[in-house]
Motif scaffolding. Structure first.
Motif, PDB file in Angstrom:
ATOM      1  N   THR A  82       0.792  -1.337   0.011  1.00 22.66           N
ATOM      2  CA  THR A  82      -0.012  -0.078   0.224  1.00 22.66           C
ATOM      3  C   THR A  82       0.853   1.314   0.158  1.00 22.66           C
ATOM      4  N   GLY A  83       2.277   1.125   0.364  1.00 24.35           N
ATOM      5  CA  GLY A  83       2.918   2.287   0.384  1.00 24.35           C
ATOM      6  C   GLY A  83       2.652   3.064   1.769  1.00 24.35           C
ATOM      7  N   ASP A 229       5.118   8.707  -6.285  1.00 27.01           N
ATOM      8  CA  ASP A 229       4.507   7.757  -5.103  1.00 27.01           C
ATOM      9  C   ASP A 229       5.102   8.771  -3.943  1.00 27.01           C
ATOM     10  N   LYS A 230       4.570   8.688  -2.535  1.00 26.27           N
ATOM     11  CA  LYS A 230       5.141   9.128  -1.641  1.00 26.27           C
ATOM     12  C   LYS A 230       6.192   8.537  -0.616  1.00 26.27           C
ATOM     13  N   THR A 231       5.983   7.504   0.001  1.00 22.95           N
ATOM     14  CA  THR A 231       6.963   6.738   0.793  1.00 22.95           C
ATOM     15  C   THR A 231       8.116   6.017  -0.037  1.00 22.95           C
ATOM     16  N   LEU A 367       0.416  10.170  -5.796  1.00 18.84           N
ATOM     17  CA  LEU A 367      -0.567   8.940  -5.437  1.00 18.84           C
ATOM     18  C   LEU A 367       0.105   8.355  -4.508  1.00 18.84           C
ATOM     19  N   THR A 368      -0.609   7.986  -3.318  1.00 21.31           N
ATOM     20  CA  THR A 368       0.034   7.088  -2.333  1.00 21.31           C
ATOM     21  C   THR A 368      -1.208   6.502  -1.276  1.00 21.31           C
ATOM     22  N   SER A 377      -0.386  16.656   4.276  1.00 17.83           N
ATOM     23  CA  SER A 377       0.610  17.427   5.064  1.00 17.83           C
ATOM     24  C   SER A 377       2.155  17.497   4.127  1.00 17.83           C
ATOM     25  N   VAL A 378       2.412  16.163   3.724  1.00 20.00           N
ATOM     26  CA  VAL A 378       3.698  15.906   2.927  1.00 20.00           C
ATOM     27  C   VAL A 378       3.456  16.959   1.449  1.00 20.00           C
TER      28      VAL A 378
END
Length: 519
Positions: A82-83, A229-231, A367-368, A377-378
């Motif tokens: 899921t990230g 992507d984020k993480t 997209l995360t 927030s990020v």
């Protein structure tokens, strides 16, 4: 043209073979299911475990099959699916998916789906389907090859045999036709254009940007939207203490040290971050773990509790948790001492990279699978134009397809959960240093430095490569058109024809090598 087509054929074979290796890469990781039977535990291949069976997942092990928890509580690392950066807490009746990693206690899981229908297998199928739906681009020179050579040969034949029917002198017109053929030889294009792409690929490799084929530089130069992507892509994927709030009974440093003395008994990512932040200390002698909730330590007459707000509520204390990050609470006996806030930290160059993309006119999207509060927030911190959160892998693909309908898109990711979106985007870029095998395989460009700023560098490289390739095309066609006309009129001899062929090829090659020298 024949040699160029052969080169393209082998390049396509290599890229397609790389994509087909997704299945084999994942199969290289042997997974056994520990099944609970009447006579105890025994190991079986997931393919041999029946639906309804109960399997055991110990701390540190990967969940082999989809199911629901029967007995036990723990936290699961779900980042690969899921990230989500924060481990997910699970207990009885909660669903777990194949590919998640059990970080803490022992779990008994009742199998709900066969191994062939597991989340991992669906992920592989999704990547393969997305790859087949991806638009295939052809370089201009490949399309030109279908018509250029036949047209030139026909024109040469016309020059050789049609004029003599009216003015005679067959030998003179055959000589002009031969000059025409020499001048029209596409060496300048056949050599300099692939060299231009190889120069771009070589220049990228010096910077740590690995390109799997020249066609992807073409597509990257035409991109309108960059999706992140984020993480692990925009953030480090590692937690750091961002804030410490106390009740006033202890100082911030004392709260951190007290929490660290308890958390030293845990391997949880949040625990490691707290221990790293606190001053050097020693662990309490007596520490017990309540899987999925927190830790309890005893020190002479005091009992110290360290864990989530849910742990505090389980102990009978009402705690207001923060939503922007992840909170670890500390309580001594029956008194709440404070809260330690932790967040996945943003990469140093993330904001600068996004700002540079926006200056260049690109629309940026994130997209995360992470929580909406964290993602927002990020997104605000680094200046992303559009944020979509709490997405499963197939939903990421759907969002990529929606954005691709407006214009070409690039997707930048790192995890197994990004593999399908990387394959579906017009061009996929993966963080190669930390990226999963499946993501690296599905991507078209690999960013070995794991730096968002390399996305900007890759785009600028693709645009520079495209400019040089088009300069060579214009140079070659312009010079050849001029000398072809002179040759037909009898104003150019074979010497001029050789220059129009070899000389223009050398000029084009010299121009192409500027890419390699520029880095």
């Amino acid at each position: 043209m024949l040699f160029y087509q052969l080169g393209e054929y082998f390049q396509r074979r290599a890229v397609h073979a790389s994509r087909r290796s997704i299945q084999s890469l994942l199969n290289m990781k042997p997974t056994m299911a520990r099944v609970l039977g009447p006579d105890g535990e025994f190991e079986r291949r997931p393919e041999d475990v029946a639906i309804g069976s109960v399997i055991i997942v110990r701390a540190g092990e990967q969940v082999p099959m989809d199911g629901s928890v029967v007995i036990g509580s723990s936290s699961l690392d779900t980042a690969s699916l899921t990230g989500e950066s924060v481990p997910r807490q699970v207990g009885p009746h909660d669903e777990v998916l194949a590919g998640m990693v059990n970080l803490e206690g022992r779990l008994e899981v009742r199998v709900k789906r066969s191994a062939t229908e597991s989340s991992l297998q669906k992920m592989i199928a999704l990547v393969e389907q997305a790859s087949s739906n991806k638009a295939k681009t052809e370089q201009m020179i490949t399309r030109l090859a279908r018509v250029y050579t036949p047209i030139v040969v026909v024109l040469a034949a016309i020059v050789a045999f049609i004029p003599p029917l009216f003015v005679g002198n067959l030998e003179e017109w055959v000589y002009r036709a031969l000059i025409f053929l020499v001048i029209s030889c596409p060496c300048a294009l056949v050599i300099s254009i692939p060299l231009g792409y190889f120069g771009g690929i070589g220049a990228g490799s010096k910077r740590g940007v690995l390109v799997k084929g020249g066609e992807y530089l073409d597509v990257l130069a035409e991109v309108k939207t960059v999706i992140f992507d984020k993480t692990g892509t925009l953030t480090t994927g590692r937690f750091e203490v961002t804030d410490v709030t106390t009740s006033g009974d202890v100082t911030e440093a004392e709260l951190l040290t007290l929490a660290a003395r308890v958390e030293m008994a845990s391997t949880h990512p949040l625990a490691k971050a707290i221990v790293a932040k606190a001053s050097k200390t020693t662990a309490f002698a007596n520490i017990t773990e309540d899987p999925g909730y927190g830790l309890t330590a005893t020190d002479s007459t005091d009992t110290i509790y360290v864990g989530s707000a849910r742990f505090m509520r389980k102990l009978g204390h009402s705690i207001q948790d923060e939503q922007m990050g992840t909170s670890v609470h500390v309580m001594r006996n029956d008194r709440w001492l404070g809260r330690i806030e932790l967040m996945d930290t943003v990469k140093e160059d993330a904001a600068a990279a996004v700002a540079a993309l926006k200056r260049l006119g690109y629309h940026t999207v994130m997209l995360t699978g992470d929580r909406d509060e964290v993602a927002t927030s990020v997104g605000l911190k680094i200046g992303i134009d559009e944020v979509k959160s709490e997405l499963l892998p197939h939903q990421k693909v759907e969002e990529v397809e929606k954005l691709a309908a407006r214009g070409k898109v690039a997707f930048v990711g790192d995890g197994l959960n990004d593999a399908a979106a990387l394959a579906r985007a017009d061009v996929g870029l993966v963080m190669g240093g930390i990226g999963s095998d499946a993501a690296v395989t599905a991507a078209d460009l690999v960013l070995m430095n794991d730096a968002p700023s390399d996305v900007v560098a890759a785009i600028e490289l693709s645009q520079r490569t495209k400019r040089i390739v088009w300069q060579n095309i214009v140079l070659a066609f312009g010079m050849k058109a001029l000398f072809l006309l002179l040759g037909v009129l009898g104003l150019a001899s074979m010497w001029e024809a050789v220059f129009a062929d070899v000389g223009v090829a050398l000029l084009a090659i010299g121009n192409a090598t500027r890419l390699i020298r520029s880095n």
